[in-house]
Design a protein around this motif. Structure first.
Motif, PDB file in Angstrom:
ATOM      1  N   ASN A  45       0.831  -1.204   0.000  1.00  0.00           N
ATOM      2  CA  ASN A  45       0.000   0.000   0.000  1.00  0.00           C
ATOM      3  C   ASN A  45       0.861   1.249   0.000  1.00  0.00           C
ATOM      4  O   ASN A  45       1.847   1.328   0.733  1.00  0.00           O
ATOM      5  CB  ASN A  45      -0.914   0.023   1.235  1.00  0.00           C
ATOM      6  CG  ASN A  45      -1.944  -1.082   1.194  1.00  0.00           C
ATOM      7  OD1 ASN A  45      -2.578  -1.306   0.188  1.00  0.00           O
ATOM      8  ND2 ASN A  45      -2.087  -1.793   2.298  1.00  0.00           N
ATOM      9  N   ALA A  46       0.477   2.205  -0.805  1.00  0.00           N
ATOM     10  CA  ALA A  46       1.181   3.488  -0.849  1.00  0.00           C
ATOM     11  C   ALA A  46       0.702   4.364   0.308  1.00  0.00           C
ATOM     12  O   ALA A  46      -0.419   4.220   0.788  1.00  0.00           O
ATOM     13  CB  ALA A  46       0.913   4.189  -2.176  1.00  0.00           C
ATOM     14  N   GLY A  47       1.556   5.265   0.739  1.00  0.00           N
ATOM     15  CA  GLY A  47       1.212   6.186   1.816  1.00  0.00           C
ATOM     16  C   GLY A  47       0.336   7.324   1.312  1.00  0.00           C
ATOM     17  O   GLY A  47      -0.294   7.239   0.252  1.00  0.00           O
ATOM     18  N   LYS A  48       0.345   8.419   2.071  1.00  0.00           N
ATOM     19  CA  LYS A  48      -0.548   9.535   1.737  1.00  0.00           C
ATOM     20  C   LYS A  48       0.089  10.839   2.188  1.00  0.00           C
ATOM     21  O   LYS A  48       0.689  10.913   3.253  1.00  0.00           O
ATOM     22  CB  LYS A  48      -1.879   9.321   2.448  1.00  0.00           C
ATOM     23  CG  LYS A  48      -2.933  10.359   2.157  1.00  0.00           C
ATOM     24  CD  LYS A  48      -4.238   9.997   2.872  1.00  0.00           C
ATOM     25  CE  LYS A  48      -5.330  10.954   2.543  1.00  0.00           C
ATOM     26  NZ  LYS A  48      -6.586  10.603   3.202  1.00  0.00           N
ATOM     27  N   LEU A  49      -0.054  11.838   1.360  1.00  0.00           N
ATOM     28  CA  LEU A  49       0.339  13.197   1.694  1.00  0.00           C
ATOM     29  C   LEU A  49      -0.848  14.060   1.289  1.00  0.00           C
ATOM     30  O   LEU A  49      -1.241  14.065   0.124  1.00  0.00           O
ATOM     31  CB  LEU A  49       1.598  13.586   0.908  1.00  0.00           C
ATOM     32  CG  LEU A  49       2.144  14.979   1.143  1.00  0.00           C
ATOM     33  CD1 LEU A  49       3.658  14.948   1.054  1.00  0.00           C
ATOM     34  CD2 LEU A  49       1.598  15.973   0.169  1.00  0.00           C
ATOM     35  N   ASP A  50      -1.459  14.726   2.255  1.00  0.00           N
ATOM     36  CA  ASP A  50      -2.680  15.470   1.956  1.00  0.00           C
ATOM     37  C   ASP A  50      -2.711  16.776   2.731  1.00  0.00           C
ATOM     38  O   ASP A  50      -2.496  16.800   3.936  1.00  0.00           O
ATOM     39  CB  ASP A  50      -3.909  14.615   2.321  1.00  0.00           C
ATOM     40  CG  ASP A  50      -5.212  15.296   1.957  1.00  0.00           C
ATOM     41  OD1 ASP A  50      -5.282  15.933   0.882  1.00  0.00           O
ATOM     42  OD2 ASP A  50      -6.166  15.196   2.739  1.00  0.00           O
ATOM     43  N   GLU A  92      -1.978  15.779   6.476  1.00  0.00           N
ATOM     44  CA  GLU A  92      -1.894  14.354   6.803  1.00  0.00           C
ATOM     45  C   GLU A  92      -0.706  13.740   6.058  1.00  0.00           C
ATOM     46  O   GLU A  92      -0.560  13.925   4.854  1.00  0.00           O
ATOM     47  CB  GLU A  92      -3.182  13.636   6.405  1.00  0.00           C
ATOM     48  CG  GLU A  92      -3.188  12.174   6.766  1.00  0.00           C
ATOM     49  CD  GLU A  92      -4.488  11.482   6.396  1.00  0.00           C
ATOM     50  OE1 GLU A  92      -4.653  10.326   6.805  1.00  0.00           O
ATOM     51  OE2 GLU A  92      -5.323  12.076   5.699  1.00  0.00           O
ATOM     52  N   LEU A  93       0.120  13.025   6.799  1.00  0.00           N
ATOM     53  CA  LEU A  93       1.252  12.304   6.228  1.00  0.00           C
ATOM     54  C   LEU A  93       1.168  10.858   6.679  1.00  0.00           C
ATOM     55  O   LEU A  93       1.081  10.590   7.871  1.00  0.00           O
ATOM     56  CB  LEU A  93       2.586  12.889   6.712  1.00  0.00           C
ATOM     57  CG  LEU A  93       2.908  14.320   6.339  1.00  0.00           C
ATOM     58  CD1 LEU A  93       4.221  14.752   6.984  1.00  0.00           C
ATOM     59  CD2 LEU A  93       2.984  14.485   4.831  1.00  0.00           C
ATOM     60  N   VAL A  94       1.203   9.927   5.732  1.00  0.00           N
ATOM     61  CA  VAL A  94       1.188   8.509   6.052  1.00  0.00           C
ATOM     62  C   VAL A  94       2.241   7.856   5.170  1.00  0.00           C
ATOM     63  O   VAL A  94       2.155   7.926   3.946  1.00  0.00           O
ATOM     64  CB  VAL A  94      -0.189   7.863   5.782  1.00  0.00           C
ATOM     65  CG1 VAL A  94      -0.152   6.375   6.087  1.00  0.00           C
ATOM     66  CG2 VAL A  94      -1.277   8.561   6.580  1.00  0.00           C
ATOM     67  N   GLY A  95       3.230   7.251   5.781  1.00  0.00           N
ATOM     68  CA  GLY A  95       4.275   6.571   5.019  1.00  0.00           C
ATOM     69  C   GLY A  95       5.503   6.400   5.881  1.00  0.00           C
ATOM     70  O   GLY A  95       5.931   7.344   6.544  1.00  0.00           O
ATOM     71  N   SER A 100       8.435  15.538   4.378  1.00  0.00           N
ATOM     72  CA  SER A 100       7.771  16.587   3.614  1.00  0.00           C
ATOM     73  C   SER A 100       8.133  17.949   4.178  1.00  0.00           C
ATOM     74  O   SER A 100       8.758  18.061   5.215  1.00  0.00           O
ATOM     75  CB  SER A 100       6.256  16.398   3.683  1.00  0.00           C
ATOM     76  OG  SER A 100       5.830  16.644   5.012  1.00  0.00           O
ATOM     77  N   GLN A 190       6.330  16.412  -0.767  1.00  0.00           N
ATOM     78  CA  GLN A 190       7.336  15.442  -0.345  1.00  0.00           C
ATOM     79  C   GLN A 190       8.710  15.956  -0.743  1.00  0.00           C
ATOM     80  O   GLN A 190       8.893  16.579  -1.790  1.00  0.00           O
ATOM     81  CB  GLN A 190       7.084  14.089  -1.011  1.00  0.00           C
ATOM     82  CG  GLN A 190       8.082  13.038  -0.568  1.00  0.00           C
ATOM     83  CD  GLN A 190       7.819  11.683  -1.201  1.00  0.00           C
ATOM     84  OE1 GLN A 190       6.905  11.517  -1.987  1.00  0.00           O
ATOM     85  NE2 GLN A 190       8.630  10.715  -0.847  1.00  0.00           N
TER      86      GLN A 190
END
Length: 194
Positions: A45-50, A92-95, A100, A190
């Motif tokens: 699964n890829a992370g998230k930058l929002d 939101e940062l997920v990974g 970032s 990022q």
């Protein structure tokens, strides 16, 4: 002493080979074991930058010395006032290895009052940066861990402070003037994790 002939030696070797073949192939078979298995489907699964679409603007509060501290701004400012507003930027940062930077670009203060005030911007708990006509964006680096520590409810606080200092001499040029165009642009991107 008898001499062995080549024919007898060859015949004996052929007979031994035929006997072995009969034992192995004719009298039974050799068995070997085998088994197979497969792994389950693996998912990566890829992370998230929002950067959320809605930035919540705080109420401007005014302080003037030690007697008026953080009162909601309801009227016009006077020399000695300090205005402060906190903007909540949803991020939101997920990974696992995500790094970032949050970049805040304030507009250059405009209006007649702009020459009489100092505008400063701070991200999270960093020291405030003074905004001038030659200002560059204010940048803060985050990882998912540091973002979680610096945010409240997934929101990073950006504080804008406007100082209207009490001067040492009379200066009536700021009476009934305005400061306009205090706006902020936000970018979350990022960066290389070096």
């Amino acid at each position: 002493m008898k001499k062995f002939s080549m024919k007898k030696t060859t015949a004996a070797a052929v007979a031994a080979a035929v006997g072995a073949a009969l034992l192995l192939g004719g009298a039974g078979t050799l068995a070997y074991w085998s088994d197979t298995a497969a792994s389950s489907t693996q998912i990566v699964n890829a992370g998230k930058l929002d950067l959320g679409a809605t930035v919540t603007a705080g109420t401007w509060k005014v302080s003037n010395g030690t007697t008026i501290v953080d009162q909601p701004l309801t009227g016009k400012v006077v020399p000695g006032d300090q205005l402060k507003a906190e903007f909540l930027v949803p991020a939101e940062l997920v990974g696992q290895n995500l790094k970032s930077e949050l970049k805040v670009t304030p507009s250059v203060p405009a209006g007649t009052l702009s020459s009489k005030v100092t505008v400063k911007v701070a991200i999270a708990t960093d020291a405030a940066t003074t905004v001038t006509s030659s200002s560059t964006p204010i940048v803060k680096e985050f990882t998912p861990t540091t973002l979680a520590a610096a945010s409240t409810g997934g929101n990073v606080k950006v504080t804008v402070t406007v100082d209207f200092p009490f001067g040492t001499a009379v200066d009536n040029t700021s009476i009934d003037t305005a400061l306009s165009a205090i706006s902020l642009a936000y970018e979350l991107k990022q960066i290389a994790n070096s």
